[in-house]
Design an enzyme around this catalytic site. Structure first.
Site, PDB file in Angstrom:
ATOM      1  N   SER A  82     -17.015  32.233  20.210  1.00 61.33           N
ATOM      2  CA  SER A  82     -16.705  33.573  19.761  1.00 61.33           C
ATOM      3  C   SER A  82     -15.211  33.813  19.534  1.00 61.33           C
ATOM      4  O   SER A  82     -14.836  34.817  18.924  1.00 61.33           O
ATOM      5  CB  SER A  82     -17.229  34.584  20.796  1.00 61.33           C
ATOM      6  OG  SER A  82     -16.535  34.473  22.035  1.00 61.33           O
ATOM      7  N   LYS A  95      -7.425  37.990  21.526  1.00 63.23           N
ATOM      8  CA  LYS A  95      -8.804  38.235  21.114  1.00 63.23           C
ATOM      9  C   LYS A  95      -9.145  39.720  21.248  1.00 63.23           C
ATOM     10  O   LYS A  95      -8.681  40.402  22.175  1.00 63.23           O
ATOM     11  CB  LYS A  95      -9.723  37.379  21.981  1.00 63.23           C
ATOM     12  CG  LYS A  95     -11.177  37.315  21.541  1.00 63.23           C
ATOM     13  CD  LYS A  95     -11.932  36.358  22.458  1.00 63.23           C
ATOM     14  CE  LYS A  95     -13.392  36.201  22.065  1.00 63.23           C
ATOM     15  NZ  LYS A  95     -14.095  35.272  22.983  1.00 63.23           N
ATOM     16  N   GLY A 153     -20.148  30.004  26.764  1.00 66.44           N
ATOM     17  CA  GLY A 153     -21.115  29.054  26.219  1.00 66.44           C
ATOM     18  C   GLY A 153     -20.470  28.080  25.251  1.00 66.44           C
ATOM     19  O   GLY A 153     -21.142  27.273  24.617  1.00 66.44           O
ATOM     20  N   SER A 191     -17.128  29.350  23.754  1.00 66.98           N
ATOM     21  CA  SER A 191     -16.364  30.268  22.908  1.00 66.98           C
ATOM     22  C   SER A 191     -14.886  29.953  22.782  1.00 66.98           C
ATOM     23  O   SER A 191     -14.209  30.503  21.914  1.00 66.98           O
ATOM     24  CB  SER A 191     -16.537  31.707  23.409  1.00 66.98           C
ATOM     25  OG  SER A 191     -17.849  32.149  23.190  1.00 66.98           O
ATOM     26  N   ILE A 249     -20.142  39.130  21.135  1.00 70.48           N
ATOM     27  CA  ILE A 249     -19.265  38.038  21.602  1.00 70.48           C
ATOM     28  C   ILE A 249     -20.107  36.844  22.034  1.00 70.48           C
ATOM     29  O   ILE A 249     -19.782  36.147  22.997  1.00 70.48           O
ATOM     30  CB  ILE A 249     -18.306  38.490  22.735  1.00 70.48           C
ATOM     31  CG1 ILE A 249     -17.894  39.957  22.583  1.00 70.48           C
ATOM     32  CG2 ILE A 249     -17.043  37.636  22.722  1.00 70.48           C
ATOM     33  CD1 ILE A 249     -16.918  40.447  23.648  1.00 70.48           C
TER      34      ILE A 249
END
Length: 582
Positions: free
Chosen positions: A243, A170, A265, A267, A218
């Site tokens: 994200s 990422k 949350g 991602s 993000i």
């Protein structure tokens, strides 16, 4: 790198993101919807980065315009059919998971160079179809792989359990000699060193070949950045989640078998669910995060901690990833990491039937019809073995209160930091960034006493939820990972089913099911769920009625108590045959 509209008339709105003559090389990337543009100076800096990216892609890996100008809704088969990959490269990228690749390279059935070449080529093909990458470095990957092959030939030994296994990374995670950014253009920098987890994986033999797209701040459940919008490979009119959006799309396209995500949350779990792959969010600091967020890390970490974890195509790849990272004893360098011995899929099993709670609704939103079908499928499959599984309903716990607290905890500065980052470069604020800030007052920055109150409220909520879990008498919980299958672009609004478990800091794994969304109009809400629960639920039903979700995979989430990560994997081992999980 050029974004292109589609020539045929699709079932979703299309517009051009960039003019077709913007760059000297025509690396065309499909973009159904435009992204917001900043100041002219800002756009010039973005264009220069995209131009540099495009210049590294050889002509023989550029898809023909007949594909990119008129793609099908589902693009997952294009890498296999486009003629840019050899039969061996197709076999390598489609018929192995990370465990199998490590075994094949160690036994010299495959070379690390062949594997790195195959996945690098497939990754850049996937990017042209989904906008999943921000950096691509095939030459670097082949050099890494060549050194590994030479070591194996010279010593007869692998360097570690991931010898030659390609891993995608990422964007915000520091990888030596490559760029990272924390969701804002002003934070983009060239890193000289690997982050702690990257260094562990590299020492174990991993090969790095690309970095993947992530959203602004993000903090979206859709991967839309200044470099473009990540598309869902199963239906490009839908979001790939966020994200960790680029990772999910790339793995679904088989341009990667193993990637690294972060989750504050949803991602990891959101994009994994949207794209039909596996994703594991551990309890906070079961796995190391050192260097991932830098000095400009998210203020939400005052009260909700980020967790890092694997995204991949099989249960055993998740287990391999965690075992490799924890075997390096990361807690010796970072005392925040909890030194819990890892047992994974061989971990604790229940002495009697495994008690499984099924949570159909969070009490605020009823999931859309394909998710309800998937929950019924899971319940049916598990109920066929009453001696092995005790399946029971699980009642939701104060979701509305949790989400109100979460939304405030994410932005204790009222979003001031976001606005400052954007103002430095002229970067535009994207609609979903604005959405995440809509419930906070931009003129209010919490004092220390306010942060302390958030902490007290959070801990009281966690204790209440722990008591609630005990009252439900279950070992694990199965629930939705999102209110529906993958959502349409710019509609990733409701994170309840993932963010709740960040707030209570429970580990969760998203796993794919055989359920897919049907054609528009072919399914609706069952009779017992006809009435919406409130304003959010009504909005979700409106989006369902309007949207075209055909072919979207449906995944579910399995959750355990905080720090019961080993129990979670032990339970997954128990249910994998009943649910047909690879």
């Amino acid at each position: 790198m050029i974004s292109t509209p589609l020539k045929h008339k699709p079932n979703f709105p299309i517009s051009t993101l960039y003019p077709l003559n913007m760059f000297p090389r025509k690396l065309v990337v499909i973009q159904p919807l435009p992204v917001a543009k900043g100041t002219p100076e800002f756009q010039a800096s973005v264009d220069a980065i995209l131009d540099e990216f495009a210049a590294k892609v050889p002509d023989e890996l550029i898809l023909p315009s007949s594909v990119t100008s008129n793609p099908p809704k589902n693009v997952t088969n294009i890498p296999r059919e486009c003629g840019l990959l050899s039969s061996e490269e197709i076999d390598i990228t489609e018929n192995y998971d990370a465990v199998a690749l490590a075994e094949a390279i160690a036994s010299k059935k495959l070379t690390a160079v062949a594997v790195a070449t195959a996945f690098s080529k497939r990754a850049i093909i996937a990017h042209q179809l989904t906008c999943c990458l921000v950096e691509w470095f095939m030459d670097d990957a082949i050099a890494q792989a060549k050194a590994l092959d030479e070591h194996l030939e010279r010593t007869g030994q692998t360097v570690g359990p991931l010898h030659g296994v390609p891993i995608s990374v990422k964007e915000h995670m520091p990888l030596a000699n490559h760029y990272s950014a924390l969701g804002y253009s002003d934070t983009r920098k060239l890193d000289t060193d690997d982050a702690q987890m990257i260094a562990i994986l590299r020492k174990a033999g991993a090969v790095f070949y690309c970095k993947t797209n992530q959203p602004q701040a993000i903090m979206h459940l859709e991967g839309v950045s200044v470099y473009g919008r990540v598309l869902n490979p199963h239906n490009i009119g839908l979001s790939a989640g966020g994200s960790t959006s680029g990772e999910a799309a790339l793995i679904a396209m088989r341009g990667s078998v193993l990637g690294i995500g972060t989750d504050i949350g949803g991602s990891i779990r959101g994009p994994s669910a949207f794209c039909g792959i596996y994703g594991f969010k551990p309890t906070s600091y079961v796995l190391p995060l050192r260097d991932f967020l830098g000095e400009a890390g998210h203020l939400a970490e005052m009260n909700i901690l980020v967790a890092a974890g694997p995204m991949c195509a099989s249960l055993r790849d998740m287990d391999l990833f965690v075992s490799v990272v924890l075997a390096a004893k990361p807690y010796l360098e970072d005392p925040r990491v909890i030194p819990i011995p890892w047992t994974g899929l061989t971990g604790p099993k229940s002495s009697g039937p495994l008690k499984i709670g099924i949570m159909t609704s969070d009490g605020v939103n009823i999931p859309q019809p394909p998710v309800l079908r998937a929950l019924e499928w899971a319940k049916s499959q598990l109920s066929k073995q009453p001696d092995a599984f005790e399946v029971k309903p699980f009642a939701p716990y104060q979701t509305a209160r949790a989400m109100a607290n979460i939304n405030q905890a994410y932005w204790p500065d009222g979003g001031k930091g976001v606005r400052e980052h954007l103002a430095k470069t002229g970067e535009p604020m994207f609609p979903l960034t604005e959405w995440t800030l809509k419930n906070v007052d931009p003129n209010v920055e919490l004092p220390p006493s306010g942060l302390l109150k958030q902490r007290v409220d959070r801990d009281n909520f966690r204790m209440g939820f722990a008591q609630h879990w005990t009252s439900q008498d279950v070992d694990i919980l199965i629930c939705p990972a999102f209110v529906g299958p993958a959502c349409e672009h710019e509609t990733a609004f409701y994170w309840n089913y993932t963010a709740f478990f960040n707030y209570v800091d429970c580990p969760g794994v998203v796993f794919p099911t055989p359920i897919k969304a049907l054609k528009k109009g072919e399914e609706g809400y069952p009779e017992e769920f006809k009435e919406p629960l409130g304003e959010q639920d009504t909005h979700i039903r409106e989006m369902w009625d309007k949207g075209d979700f055909e072919g979207a995979p449906v995944a579910l989430q399995v959750v355990a108590r905080k720090y019961h990560d080993n129990l979670l994997f032990g339970a997954l081992d128990q249910v994998k045959d009943a649910l047909g999980l690879p």
